[in-house]
Write a protein that holds these residues in place. Structure first.
Motif, PDB file in Angstrom:
ATOM      1  N   TYR A   6       0.839  -1.201   0.000  1.00 20.23           N
ATOM      2  CA  TYR A   6       0.000   0.000   0.000  1.00 20.23           C
ATOM      3  C   TYR A   6       0.873   1.250   0.000  1.00 20.23           C
ATOM      4  O   TYR A   6       2.049   1.213   0.366  1.00 20.23           O
ATOM      5  N   GLU A   7       0.234   2.359  -0.365  1.00 15.28           N
ATOM      6  CA  GLU A   7       0.817   3.689  -0.234  1.00 15.28           C
ATOM      7  C   GLU A   7      -0.201   4.527   0.526  1.00 15.28           C
ATOM      8  O   GLU A   7      -1.400   4.409   0.298  1.00 15.28           O
ATOM      9  N   ILE A   8       0.274   5.367   1.448  1.00 14.57           N
ATOM     10  CA  ILE A   8      -0.617   6.257   2.193  1.00 14.57           C
ATOM     11  C   ILE A   8      -1.063   7.359   1.234  1.00 14.57           C
ATOM     12  O   ILE A   8      -0.265   8.182   0.800  1.00 14.57           O
ATOM     13  N   ALA A   9      -2.339   7.355   0.875  1.00 16.31           N
ATOM     14  CA  ALA A   9      -2.884   8.368  -0.031  1.00 16.31           C
ATOM     15  C   ALA A   9      -3.163   9.665   0.723  1.00 16.31           C
ATOM     16  O   ALA A   9      -2.906  10.752   0.223  1.00 16.31           O
ATOM     17  N   ARG A  20      -3.768   0.451  -2.786  1.00 20.83           N
ATOM     18  CA  ARG A  20      -2.990  -0.742  -3.137  1.00 20.83           C
ATOM     19  C   ARG A  20      -2.038  -0.393  -4.271  1.00 20.83           C
ATOM     20  O   ARG A  20      -2.425   0.276  -5.227  1.00 20.83           O
ATOM     21  N   THR A  21      -0.806  -0.843  -4.185  1.00 19.88           N
ATOM     22  CA  THR A  21       0.168  -0.590  -5.242  1.00 19.88           C
ATOM     23  C   THR A  21       0.555  -1.855  -5.987  1.00 19.88           C
ATOM     24  O   THR A  21       1.175  -1.770  -7.035  1.00 19.88           O
ATOM     25  N   ASP A  22       0.177  -3.018  -5.469  1.00 23.70           N
ATOM     26  CA  ASP A  22       0.553  -4.269  -6.121  1.00 23.70           C
ATOM     27  C   ASP A  22      -0.494  -4.752  -7.130  1.00 23.70           C
ATOM     28  O   ASP A  22      -0.216  -5.662  -7.907  1.00 23.70           O
ATOM     29  N   ILE A  40       4.142   7.002  10.088  1.00 25.84           N
ATOM     30  CA  ILE A  40       3.638   7.130   8.721  1.00 25.84           C
ATOM     31  C   ILE A  40       3.502   8.592   8.300  1.00 25.84           C
ATOM     32  O   ILE A  40       3.373   9.483   9.130  1.00 25.84           O
ATOM     33  N   TYR A  41       3.529   8.809   6.991  1.00 29.64           N
ATOM     34  CA  TYR A  41       3.334  10.126   6.383  1.00 29.64           C
ATOM     35  C   TYR A  41       2.705   9.895   5.015  1.00 29.64           C
ATOM     36  O   TYR A  41       2.745   8.768   4.488  1.00 29.64           O
ATOM     37  N   GLU A  42       2.104  10.921   4.440  1.00 24.73           N
ATOM     38  CA  GLU A  42       1.487  10.783   3.126  1.00 24.73           C
ATOM     39  C   GLU A  42       2.549  10.421   2.099  1.00 24.73           C
ATOM     40  O   GLU A  42       3.618  11.014   2.065  1.00 24.73           O
ATOM     41  N   GLY A  43       2.264   9.409   1.292  1.00 23.28           N
ATOM     42  CA  GLY A  43       3.209   8.923   0.295  1.00 23.28           C
ATOM     43  C   GLY A  43       4.060   7.760   0.792  1.00 23.28           C
ATOM     44  O   GLY A  43       4.775   7.138   0.019  1.00 23.28           O
ATOM     45  N   CYS A  44       3.975   7.473   2.063  1.00 22.11           N
ATOM     46  CA  CYS A  44       4.726   6.384   2.691  1.00 22.11           C
ATOM     47  C   CYS A  44       4.298   5.038   2.100  1.00 22.11           C
ATOM     48  O   CYS A  44       3.122   4.811   1.850  1.00 22.11           O
ATOM     49  N   LYS A  45       5.231   4.122   1.878  1.00 28.12           N
ATOM     50  CA  LYS A  45       4.945   2.783   1.362  1.00 28.12           C
ATOM     51  C   LYS A  45       4.858   1.804   2.523  1.00 28.12           C
ATOM     52  O   LYS A  45       5.686   1.837   3.434  1.00 28.12           O
TER      53      LYS A  45
END
Length: 56
Positions: A6-9, A20-22, A40-45
């Motif tokens: 995932y990526e934090i949107a 989801r990025t996968d 965590i931060y925005e854009g974090c994987k």
């Protein structure tokens, strides 16, 4: 056990929206920040495996 990526949107108060990025998925997943790593931060994987989120 499956592994998802995932990526934090966005972060909104006590919740974060994850993308989801996968796989191609348009829907965002709403997750309580208490279940996520505190750094965590925005854009974090993130990696989700065995009911835990881990920063990549």
């Amino acid at each position: 056990m499956e592994t998802w990526f995932y990526e934090i949107a966005s972060i909104d108060g006590d919740y974060a929206k994850l993308r989801r990025t996968d796989v191609e998925e348009q829907e965002l997943k709403l997750v309580a920040r208490a279940l996520l790593p505190s750094e965590i931060y925005e854009g974090c994987k993130l990696k989700y495996e065995m009911f835990q989120y881990e920063i990549l």
